[in-house]
Design a protein around this motif. Structure first.
Motif, PDB file in Angstrom:
ATOM      1  N   ALA A  68       2.836  14.830  -0.398  1.00 47.91           N
ATOM      2  CA  ALA A  68       3.174  16.127  -0.986  1.00 47.91           C
ATOM      3  C   ALA A  68       2.889  16.139  -2.480  1.00 47.91           C
ATOM      4  O   ALA A  68       3.236  15.211  -3.207  1.00 47.91           O
ATOM      5  CB  ALA A  68       4.653  16.438  -0.745  1.00 47.91           C
ATOM      6  N   LEU A  69       2.223  17.183  -2.935  1.00 47.59           N
ATOM      7  CA  LEU A  69       2.046  17.496  -4.357  1.00 47.59           C
ATOM      8  C   LEU A  69       1.292  16.439  -5.152  1.00 47.59           C
ATOM      9  O   LEU A  69       1.414  16.381  -6.369  1.00 47.59           O
ATOM     10  CB  LEU A  69       3.413  17.751  -5.021  1.00 47.59           C
ATOM     11  CG  LEU A  69       4.239  18.900  -4.441  1.00 47.59           C
ATOM     12  CD1 LEU A  69       5.526  19.056  -5.235  1.00 47.59           C
ATOM     13  CD2 LEU A  69       3.440  20.188  -4.433  1.00 47.59           C
ATOM     14  N   CYS A  70       0.508  15.604  -4.485  1.00 50.00           N
ATOM     15  CA  CYS A  70      -0.340  14.654  -5.202  1.00 50.00           C
ATOM     16  C   CYS A  70      -1.320  14.057  -4.206  1.00 50.00           C
ATOM     17  O   CYS A  70      -1.205  14.263  -2.997  1.00 50.00           O
ATOM     18  CB  CYS A  70       0.475  13.552  -5.871  1.00 50.00           C
ATOM     19  SG  CYS A  70       1.262  12.378  -4.742  1.00 50.00           S
ATOM     20  N   THR A  71      -2.289  13.319  -4.733  1.00 46.45           N
ATOM     21  CA  THR A  71      -3.222  12.589  -3.883  1.00 46.45           C
ATOM     22  C   THR A  71      -2.829  11.119  -3.891  1.00 46.45           C
ATOM     23  O   THR A  71      -2.644  10.520  -4.955  1.00 46.45           O
ATOM     24  CB  THR A  71      -4.663  12.760  -4.381  1.00 46.45           C
ATOM     25  OG1 THR A  71      -5.010  14.150  -4.326  1.00 46.45           O
ATOM     26  CG2 THR A  71      -5.638  11.975  -3.516  1.00 46.45           C
ATOM     27  N   THR A  72      -2.682  10.553  -2.698  1.00 45.90           N
ATOM     28  CA  THR A  72      -2.227   9.175  -2.527  1.00 45.90           C
ATOM     29  C   THR A  72      -3.271   8.370  -1.772  1.00 45.90           C
ATOM     30  O   THR A  72      -3.831   8.840  -0.778  1.00 45.90           O
ATOM     31  CB  THR A  72      -0.893   9.148  -1.753  1.00 45.90           C
ATOM     32  OG1 THR A  72       0.104   9.837  -2.501  1.00 45.90           O
ATOM     33  CG2 THR A  72      -0.432   7.721  -1.500  1.00 45.90           C
ATOM     34  N   LEU A  73      -3.523   7.151  -2.249  1.00 49.59           N
ATOM     35  CA  LEU A  73      -4.404   6.213  -1.570  1.00 49.59           C
ATOM     36  C   LEU A  73      -3.566   5.048  -1.068  1.00 49.59           C
ATOM     37  O   LEU A  73      -2.646   4.601  -1.759  1.00 49.59           O
ATOM     38  CB  LEU A  73      -5.481   5.694  -2.524  1.00 49.59           C
ATOM     39  CG  LEU A  73      -6.354   6.749  -3.219  1.00 49.59           C
ATOM     40  CD1 LEU A  73      -7.269   6.086  -4.237  1.00 49.59           C
ATOM     41  CD2 LEU A  73      -7.173   7.532  -2.200  1.00 49.59           C
ATOM     42  N   SER A  74      -3.876   4.534   0.103  1.00 47.36           N
ATOM     43  CA  SER A  74      -3.101   3.408   0.631  1.00 47.36           C
ATOM     44  C   SER A  74      -3.980   2.492   1.458  1.00 47.36           C
ATOM     45  O   SER A  74      -4.993   2.915   2.041  1.00 47.36           O
ATOM     46  CB  SER A  74      -1.926   3.900   1.471  1.00 47.36           C
ATOM     47  OG  SER A  74      -2.385   4.565   2.638  1.00 47.36           O
ATOM     48  N   ARG A  75      -3.563   1.215   1.488  1.00 47.95           N
ATOM     49  CA  ARG A  75      -4.273   0.215   2.297  1.00 47.95           C
ATOM     50  C   ARG A  75      -3.360  -0.982   2.514  1.00 47.95           C
ATOM     51  O   ARG A  75      -2.756  -1.494   1.562  1.00 47.95           O
ATOM     52  CB  ARG A  75      -5.555  -0.230   1.591  1.00 47.95           C
ATOM     53  CG  ARG A  75      -6.360  -1.258   2.377  1.00 47.95           C
ATOM     54  CD  ARG A  75      -7.522  -1.778   1.561  1.00 47.95           C
ATOM     55  NE  ARG A  75      -8.265  -2.795   2.288  1.00 47.95           N
ATOM     56  CZ  ARG A  75      -9.163  -3.604   1.743  1.00 47.95           C
ATOM     57  NH1 ARG A  75      -9.419  -3.509   0.441  1.00 47.95           N
ATOM     58  NH2 ARG A  75      -9.785  -4.496   2.478  1.00 47.95           N
ATOM     59  N   ASP A  76      -3.235  -1.402   3.752  1.00 43.09           N
ATOM     60  CA  ASP A  76      -2.486  -2.612   4.114  1.00 43.09           C
ATOM     61  C   ASP A  76      -1.084  -2.647   3.506  1.00 43.09           C
ATOM     62  O   ASP A  76      -0.633  -3.674   2.996  1.00 43.09           O
ATOM     63  CB  ASP A  76      -3.264  -3.859   3.679  1.00 43.09           C
ATOM     64  CG  ASP A  76      -4.607  -3.984   4.376  1.00 43.09           C
ATOM     65  OD1 ASP A  76      -4.751  -3.422   5.478  1.00 43.09           O
ATOM     66  OD2 ASP A  76      -5.507  -4.638   3.807  1.00 43.09           O
ATOM     67  N   GLY A  77      -0.407  -1.516   3.538  1.00 41.58           N
ATOM     68  CA  GLY A  77       0.961  -1.450   3.048  1.00 41.58           C
ATOM     69  C   GLY A  77       1.114  -1.187   1.571  1.00 41.58           C
ATOM     70  O   GLY A  77       2.216  -0.933   1.092  1.00 41.58           O
ATOM     71  N   ALA A  78       0.031  -1.250   0.814  1.00 43.75           N
ATOM     72  CA  ALA A  78       0.069  -0.931  -0.620  1.00 43.75           C
ATOM     73  C   ALA A  78      -0.425   0.497  -0.821  1.00 43.75           C
ATOM     74  O   ALA A  78      -1.247   0.994  -0.049  1.00 43.75           O
ATOM     75  CB  ALA A  78      -0.801  -1.897  -1.406  1.00 43.75           C
ATOM     76  N   ARG A  79       0.083   1.141  -1.850  1.00 43.67           N
ATOM     77  CA  ARG A  79      -0.355   2.502  -2.113  1.00 43.67           C
ATOM     78  C   ARG A  79      -0.355   2.769  -3.616  1.00 43.67           C
ATOM     79  O   ARG A  79       0.284   2.054  -4.391  1.00 43.67           O
ATOM     80  CB  ARG A  79       0.553   3.522  -1.416  1.00 43.67           C
ATOM     81  CG  ARG A  79       1.940   3.643  -2.020  1.00 43.67           C
ATOM     82  CD  ARG A  79       2.740   4.765  -1.384  1.00 43.67           C
ATOM     83  NE  ARG A  79       4.048   4.910  -2.033  1.00 43.67           N
ATOM     84  CZ  ARG A  79       4.932   5.843  -1.721  1.00 43.67           C
ATOM     85  NH1 ARG A  79       4.663   6.708  -0.759  1.00 43.67           N
ATOM     86  NH2 ARG A  79       6.100   5.917  -2.359  1.00 43.67           N
ATOM     87  N   VAL A  80      -1.061   3.815  -3.988  1.00 43.88           N
ATOM     88  CA  VAL A  80      -1.016   4.305  -5.365  1.00 43.88           C
ATOM     89  C   VAL A  80      -1.050   5.825  -5.293  1.00 43.88           C
ATOM     90  O   VAL A  80      -1.869   6.414  -4.588  1.00 43.88           O
ATOM     91  CB  VAL A  80      -2.175   3.729  -6.214  1.00 43.88           C
ATOM     92  CG1 VAL A  80      -3.526   4.058  -5.602  1.00 43.88           C
ATOM     93  CG2 VAL A  80      -2.104   4.243  -7.639  1.00 43.88           C
ATOM     94  N   ARG A  81      -0.109   6.447  -5.996  1.00 44.39           N
ATOM     95  CA  ARG A  81       0.068   7.901  -5.927  1.00 44.39           C
ATOM     96  C   ARG A  81      -0.393   8.579  -7.215  1.00 44.39           C
ATOM     97  O   ARG A  81      -0.529   7.969  -8.255  1.00 44.39           O
ATOM     98  CB  ARG A  81       1.537   8.243  -5.687  1.00 44.39           C
ATOM     99  CG  ARG A  81       2.085   7.757  -4.348  1.00 44.39           C
ATOM    100  CD  ARG A  81       3.481   8.317  -4.099  1.00 44.39           C
ATOM    101  NE  ARG A  81       4.491   7.691  -4.953  1.00 44.39           N
ATOM    102  CZ  ARG A  81       5.755   8.120  -5.054  1.00 44.39           C
ATOM    103  NH1 ARG A  81       6.132   9.196  -4.369  1.00 44.39           N
ATOM    104  NH2 ARG A  81       6.615   7.494  -5.823  1.00 44.39           N
TER     105      ARG A  81
END
Length: 312
Positions: free
Chosen positions: A83-96
């Motif tokens: 919600a309200l942002c773009t989030t990238l994730s891989r193998d349990g890690a993410r950056v919002r």
């Protein structure tokens, strides 16, 4: 306007011939030195630091996040619905909340770059725009990126040959063939008179236009919606210092605006950041096309990227 009827002759499909990659006449670039910026993260409210460092030609842009220092490519393949942002994730890690930083990197031409997030899983919001990212990039400058053999790599750009579109109800994004990147964006907040219906166009989009017309536009929030968002665990770090806030009844609560149509310009900033996720291997992500959006958002932006990605 009956948007579905407007697009009735446009197939919601991209064939493999609709995108071609052509040389920009330049080589891929990276940062000339490491840089970092710290600040409050919009949604978590944590104080985080983004450390940007040079990367090799062909590496593209990527994040390093989490205890295991997971490498997450800044491509649509790793986008997670949020919600309200773009989030990238891989193998349990993410950056919002990657969109403002990626917008600056794409527009200024930082084709290859590593970004480490420290102190949380979210890029710091800074003043809510991309201006500080632009300033710090200009301070250190760019240099030619080299591959593992010490060679330059030609930078390619995606050219669109046939129109494409995505829509949901009365919101849409369409892209049409063009010799240069043009962006037209519309927003509509009928219950918030101070914003209302706005349109902004930039012909043609390049680094100088981005710096002068787009980069300093800040994220915005409707005051009457803030309490609901806070209770949902969002915008915990939002404030009058990193967003412009508008009330449906009394108008802008923290003027002056940097532009009369700052809210609409910020949507263009977001769009560029999200479309940068089309980039591969250090090439340009922003399609060479006339892109027209109305009442879009991060989810719709990335849906268009996925549609384009299916074509090559």
């Amino acid at each position: 306007m009956p948007f579905p009827r407007f697009f009735s002759s446009i197939r919601n499909h991209v064939s493999h011939s609709k995108i071609s990659w052509k040389s920009t006449g330049t080589v891929q670039k990276t940062l000339a030195a490491e840089i970092s910026r710290s600040g409050t993260a919009l949604h978590s409210g944590a104080r985080t630091t983004a450390k940007l460092f040079p990367a090799m030609a062909g590496d593209g842009r990527f994040f390093v996040s989490g205890d295991c220092r997971t490498r997450i490519l800044a491509t649509v393949d790793f986008v997670t619905e949020s919600a309200l942002c773009t989030t990238l994730s891989r193998d349990g890690a993410r950056v919002r909340t990657v969109e403002h930083l990626l917008s600056a990197l794409e527009a200024i031409g930082v084709d290859n770059c590593g970004i480490e997030i420290v102190g949380g899983d979210e890029v710091p919001l800074l003043d809510g725009s991309a201006s500080e990212w632009v300033e710090v990039i200009k301070e250190v400058g760019l240099c030619d990126a080299k591959d593992c053999s010490g060679n330059n790599m030609d930078k390619l750009a995606p050219f669109l040959h046939e129109h494409v579109h995505v829509w949901r109800k009365d919101s849409f994004i369409a892209a049409f063939p063009s010799s240069k990147v043009h962006i037209t964006y519309g927003i509509n907040f009928p219950k918030v008179p101070a914003i209302g219906c706005q349109w902004f166009s930039c012909f043609a989009m390049d680094a100088s236009v981005y710096v002068k017309e787009i980069a300093s536009s800040r994220t915005f929030c409707i005051y009457e919606e803030a309490d609901k968002l806070l209770k949902a665990g969002l915008i915990q770090g939002g404030s009058m210092e990193n967003a412009i806030v508008c009330s449906a009844s009394t108008g802008w609560l923290n003027p002056p605006l940097r532009y009369d149509d700052e809210a609409c310009r910020h949507k263009v900033l977001d769009l560029i950041g999200d479309l940068s996720l089309f980039a591969r291997s250090g090439n340009q992500g922003l399609p060479v096309a006339h892109i027209i959006a109305y009442k879009g958002g991060h989810s719709l932006h990335t849906e268009l990227v996925r549609l384009l990605s299916d074509s090559h």
